[in-house]
Motif scaffolding. Sequence first.
Motif, short mmCIF file in Angstrom:
data_model
loop_
_atom_site.label_atom_id
_atom_site.label_comp_id
_atom_site.label_asym_id
_atom_site.label_seq_id
_atom_site.Cartn_x
_atom_site.Cartn_y
_atom_site.Cartn_z
N ILE A 1 49.09 -56.39 -92.21
CA ILE A 1 47.90 -57.19 -92.53
C ILE A 1 48.31 -58.63 -92.86
CG2 ILE A 1 45.98 -57.50 -94.16
CD1 ILE A 1 45.93 -54.37 -94.36
N THR A 2 49.39 -58.82 -93.63
CA THR A 2 49.82 -60.19 -93.94
C THR A 2 50.29 -60.91 -92.67
OG1 THR A 2 52.02 -59.45 -94.64
CG2 THR A 2 50.39 -59.77 -96.37
N GLN A 3 50.95 -60.17 -91.76
CA GLN A 3 51.34 -60.77 -90.48
C GLN A 3 50.11 -61.18 -89.68
OE1 GLN A 3 53.82 -57.59 -88.95
NE2 GLN A 3 55.66 -58.84 -89.15
N HIS A 4 49.08 -60.33 -89.71
CA HIS A 4 47.83 -60.64 -89.00
C HIS A 4 47.23 -61.95 -89.55
CE1 HIS A 4 43.88 -59.95 -87.13
NE2 HIS A 4 43.38 -60.36 -88.28
N ILE A 5 47.24 -62.10 -90.88
CA ILE A 5 46.70 -63.31 -91.50
C ILE A 5 47.48 -64.54 -91.02
CG2 ILE A 5 46.41 -64.56 -93.70
CD1 ILE A 5 45.86 -61.76 -94.99
N ARG A 6 48.81 -64.44 -91.04
CA ARG A 6 49.65 -65.57 -90.61
C ARG A 6 49.50 -65.85 -89.12
NH1 ARG A 6 53.81 -63.49 -94.18
NH2 ARG A 6 54.69 -62.43 -92.40
N ALA A 7 49.60 -64.78 -88.31
CA ALA A 7 49.58 -64.95 -86.85
C ALA A 7 48.27 -65.56 -86.37
CB ALA A 7 49.83 -63.61 -86.16
N ASN A 8 47.17 -65.20 -87.03
CA ASN A 8 45.86 -65.71 -86.63
C ASN A 8 45.47 -66.94 -87.43
OD1 ASN A 8 44.78 -63.66 -84.58
ND2 ASN A 8 45.58 -62.40 -86.23
#
Length: 78
Positions: free
Chosen positions: A10-17
């Motif tokens: 989820i934190t990667q999703h926040i950063r990636a997007n």
Amino acid sequence: NRVSETIGVITQHIRANELGPGDRLPSENSLSRELNVSRSVIREAFRSLAAMRLINLSVGKRATVAQLDHGAMSLMIE
């Protein structure tokens, strides 16, 4: 464990997007399907992220990215 892995995704999703404060996260249903984990794992991950002040949770609404403070930001960067 599954919850820790889910928090990471989820934190990667926040950063990636490049999600910013107030941006909505995917629903529990879509995340549970996408990550192949139960909704209770997603809920637990959301609760942990909310405790770290990385996301905001409100009943009946999608989770949103919180205003990041410096402590929360350094956790995300690690």
